[in-house]
Design an enzyme around this catalytic site. Structure first.
Site, PDB file in Angstrom:
ATOM      1  N   ASP A 132      18.229  52.510  17.438  1.00  0.00           N
ATOM      2  CA  ASP A 132      17.701  52.262  18.788  1.00  0.00           C
ATOM      3  C   ASP A 132      16.329  51.593  18.766  1.00  0.00           C
ATOM      4  O   ASP A 132      15.517  51.803  19.658  1.00  0.00           O
ATOM      5  CB  ASP A 132      17.622  53.560  19.610  1.00  0.00           C
ATOM      6  CG  ASP A 132      18.928  54.326  19.584  1.00  0.00           C
ATOM      7  OD1 ASP A 132      19.973  53.677  19.734  1.00  0.00           O
ATOM      8  OD2 ASP A 132      18.905  55.550  19.394  1.00  0.00           O
TER       9      ASP A 132
ATOM     10  N   LYS B 230      17.437  46.381  17.950  1.00  0.00           N
ATOM     11  CA  LYS B 230      18.049  45.376  17.058  1.00  0.00           C
ATOM     12  C   LYS B 230      18.888  44.364  17.822  1.00  0.00           C
ATOM     13  O   LYS B 230      18.898  43.182  17.491  1.00  0.00           O
ATOM     14  CB  LYS B 230      18.928  46.069  15.998  1.00  0.00           C
ATOM     15  CG  LYS B 230      18.142  46.905  15.011  1.00  0.00           C
ATOM     16  CD  LYS B 230      19.061  47.557  13.995  1.00  0.00           C
ATOM     17  CE  LYS B 230      20.001  48.575  14.590  1.00  0.00           C
ATOM     18  NZ  LYS B 230      19.374  49.753  15.194  1.00  0.00           N
TER      19      LYS B 230
ATOM     20  N   GLY C 171      25.015  51.167  19.684  1.00  0.00           N
ATOM     21  CA  GLY C 171      24.926  50.687  21.060  1.00  0.00           C
ATOM     22  C   GLY C 171      23.836  49.644  21.102  1.00  0.00           C
ATOM     23  O   GLY C 171      22.667  49.973  21.019  1.00  0.00           O
ATOM     24  N   HIS C 172      24.227  48.382  21.142  1.00  0.00           N
ATOM     25  CA  HIS C 172      23.238  47.312  21.117  1.00  0.00           C
ATOM     26  C   HIS C 172      23.144  46.655  22.492  1.00  0.00           C
ATOM     27  O   HIS C 172      24.139  46.201  23.035  1.00  0.00           O
ATOM     28  CB  HIS C 172      23.606  46.285  20.038  1.00  0.00           C
ATOM     29  CG  HIS C 172      23.483  46.850  18.643  1.00  0.00           C
ATOM     30  ND1 HIS C 172      23.872  46.177  17.521  1.00  0.00           N
ATOM     31  CD2 HIS C 172      22.996  48.040  18.211  1.00  0.00           C
ATOM     32  CE1 HIS C 172      23.625  46.927  16.461  1.00  0.00           C
ATOM     33  NE2 HIS C 172      23.102  48.064  16.858  1.00  0.00           N
TER      34      HIS C 172
ATOM     35  N   GLN D 155      22.591  51.394  13.598  1.00  0.00           N
ATOM     36  CA  GLN D 155      21.835  52.622  13.322  1.00  0.00           C
ATOM     37  C   GLN D 155      20.488  52.262  12.675  1.00  0.00           C
ATOM     38  O   GLN D 155      19.921  51.243  13.028  1.00  0.00           O
ATOM     39  CB  GLN D 155      22.644  53.596  12.444  1.00  0.00           C
ATOM     40  CG  GLN D 155      23.817  54.249  13.161  1.00  0.00           C
ATOM     41  CD  GLN D 155      25.036  53.352  13.231  1.00  0.00           C
ATOM     42  OE1 GLN D 155      25.464  52.772  12.250  1.00  0.00           O
ATOM     43  NE2 GLN D 155      25.613  53.242  14.411  1.00  0.00           N
TER      44      GLN D 155
HETATM   45  P1  IMP Z   1      27.752  59.512  14.022  1.00  0.00           P
HETATM   46  O1  IMP Z   1      27.288  58.213  13.487  1.00  0.00           O
HETATM   47  O2  IMP Z   1      28.442  59.417  15.353  1.00  0.00           O
HETATM   48  O3  IMP Z   1      28.559  60.289  13.018  1.00  0.00           O
HETATM   49  O4  IMP Z   1      26.458  60.412  14.321  1.00  0.00           O
HETATM   50  C1  IMP Z   1      25.609  60.879  13.272  1.00  0.00           C
HETATM   51  C2  IMP Z   1      24.145  60.874  13.719  1.00  0.00           C
HETATM   52  O5  IMP Z   1      23.715  59.534  13.846  1.00  0.00           O
HETATM   53  C3  IMP Z   1      23.913  61.528  15.067  1.00  0.00           C
HETATM   54  O6  IMP Z   1      22.656  62.189  15.029  1.00  0.00           O
HETATM   55  C4  IMP Z   1      23.873  60.355  16.041  1.00  0.00           C
HETATM   56  O7  IMP Z   1      23.117  60.644  17.188  1.00  0.00           O
HETATM   57  C5  IMP Z   1      23.208  59.304  15.175  1.00  0.00           C
HETATM   58  N1  IMP Z   1      23.579  57.932  15.552  1.00  0.00           N
HETATM   59  C6  IMP Z   1      24.739  57.301  15.292  1.00  0.00           C
HETATM   60  N2  IMP Z   1      24.719  56.036  15.749  1.00  0.00           N
HETATM   61  C7  IMP Z   1      23.505  55.844  16.285  1.00  0.00           C
HETATM   62  C8  IMP Z   1      22.857  54.714  16.883  1.00  0.00           C
HETATM   63  O8  IMP Z   1      23.406  53.612  16.997  1.00  0.00           O
HETATM   64  N3  IMP Z   1      21.576  54.925  17.316  1.00  0.00           N
HETATM   65  C9  IMP Z   1      20.934  56.108  17.163  1.00  0.00           C
HETATM   66  N4  IMP Z   1      21.500  57.175  16.597  1.00  0.00           N
HETATM   67  C10 IMP Z   1      22.772  57.056  16.159  1.00  0.00           C
END
Ligand code: IMP
Length: 435
Positions: free
Chosen positions: A13, A16, A40-41, A223
């Protein structure tokens, strides 16, 4: 031949999507190389806002190829939904390519994601429930389904006949009540294959060809470094490698192809999900930053935790990614905050800690060592845009001092600065930093 990788230097977040959209203007190809619909971009073009989970952020530029690489785990239903939504807004999306080696997020992965989170108690990561972890588990466990399998109905059936009974046992053992049907999953998988076939290619061959022709390739990280499965806050991060090296494995190109690695850094820190967060703020100041920065998850809508910029985290990101430049975003959000601070190091057990600890127990006990900064004036929205247009010198002196300090501390030049959501709110300092 030139490839640039853009990665998040914090917990995701960082902005990017906006940075990629900006850089995409001078690129020929944009590639997602890891993660999935957990990302989420957000891209803003004029008054229009677009939110992408799987589509690369260069998709709004029809003349550029947009590639989903083999390192991504793709939920085909979500991808089709995004393609259709964009078509509804006037884009053809014929510039999309998906690697035949990309793994598929199946419906049972989402069920298992939820059940595993429920079972994990204190160790749960607060996932996005998009099935990311279970899909990567199957990839590594060699029980995954790849895009190429969706195009071969007999192979798909044979794989499902092996996999589905195993997944059914897992679901039942975790207390789930869902019943899986091989027939239904096969029908669904084949339909996805038929629908997406026109986009499926050998992405490694495509990228190699593009690079040989001298095209500029931009790798879009999802991420952030501190969510990386190897280098992040294990087990509270995500299940993919989010660092720059993953662009090579997840895109199917050799690491010698990469010349530039840009780290996107939010001027403060934010986090969705659980786990220790040394510079976390609470109370009215946290509330103020969250509201001003619209810090709510793009994928889940969850309020993000917010805190001061953490140079311990950033130094670590510089090292594990080999960052060659920084893109500092959201500088407008910090404007006008009188008690502005930056974390220089941590204190733990009477010792100063400058390197990010591996132990989550230690991290949870770390106290930030903070340094105060003079606030910069809050310009009205249009004034930020005007300042961005006029160039670096038009920015408030205190803001320049802040970004110059950060750059000097971590030893990496500021390539881009962002003072708003739009393409026009970006300052490009690359000429100044001779890159
Ligand atoms: P997962 O990727 O859904 O398995 O989530 C694992 C961890 O990564 C959690 O704490 C999510 O909130 C975090 N996370 C996954 N994708 C994102 C992202 O695009 N931005 C911020 N946090 C993320």
């Amino acid at each position: 031949m030139s490839a640039t990788v853009v990665v998040g230097a914090q917990w995701g977040d960082e902005g990017k999507g906006k940075v990629i959209d900006y850089l995409a203007e001078r690129a020929d190809v944009v590639v997602r190389f890891q993660g999935g619909a957990n990302a989420g971009h957000t891209v803003q073009v004029g008054d229009e806002t677009y939110k992408f989970h799987l589509l690369p952020s260069g998709i709004l530029r029809p003349e550029k190829l947009n590639v989903i690489g083999n390192g991504v785990v793709v939920d085909p239903a979500k991808l089709i939904e995004e393609v259709d939504a964009l078509r509804g807004r006037g884009y053809e999306v014929s510039n999309l390519r998906v690697s035949d080696r990309a793994h598929v997020v199946m419906p049972y992965h989402k069920v298992i994601d939820r059940l595993e989170e429920e079972a994990k108690g204190q160790l749960k990561a607060g996932t996005t429930l998009r099935g990311i972890g279970p899909a990567y588990e199957d990839k590594v466990g060699r029980l995954g389904i790849r895009f190429v399998d969706l195009l071969e109905e007999d192979v798909l059936r044979a794989k499902l006949q092996l996999i589905v009974p195993i997944k059914q046992k897992v679901i039942t053992a975790l207390g789930g009540t869902e019943t899986l049907s091989i027939e239904e999953l096969h029908k669904q998988g084949a339909a996805w294959g038929a629908r997406l076939k026109e986009h499926v290619v050998d992405a490694s061959v495509l990228l190699d060809d593009q690079l040989r022709k001298g095209r500029r390739v931009l790798f879009e990280g999802a991420q952030g470094t501190h969510l990386c499965i190897d280098h992040g806050i294990y087990p509270f991060g995500t299940s993919s490698n989010c660092v720059a090296g993953a662009a090579a494995t997840g895109g199917g190109v050799g690491p010698t192809r990469i010349s530039t690695v840009l780290g996107v850094v939010k001027a403060y820190t934010s986090r969705v999900g659980t786990g220790p967060f040394p510079t976390e703020l609470s109370g009215p100041l946290a509330e103020y930053i969250r509201e001003k920065g619209k810090e709510y998850g793009t994928t889940t809508g969850r309020p993000r935790r917010v805190g001061w910029l953490d140079l311990v985290m950033l130094r670590y990101s510089v090292r594990v990614n080999g960052l060659t430049g920084l893109a500092v975003t959201r500088l407008d959000v910090l404007a006008g905050i009188p008690e502005l601070q930056v974390c220089m190091a941590y204190k733990h057990g009477g010792q100063k800690v400058r390197d990010f600890p591996a132990s989550m127990k230690v991290l949870a006990e770390c106290e930030p060592v903070l340094e105060a900064f003079d606030p910069w004036e809050d310009l009205a929205g249009e004034e930020w845009r005007k300042a961005a247009k006029q160039g670096y010198k038009a920015l408030p002196t205190e803001l320049r001092r802040y970004v110059e300090f950060v750059s000097a501390e971590v030893g990496v030049p500021n390539d881009l600065l962002s003072v708003g959501a739009g393409r026009e709110d970006t300052l490009d300092l690359r000429a100044k930093t001779a890159r």
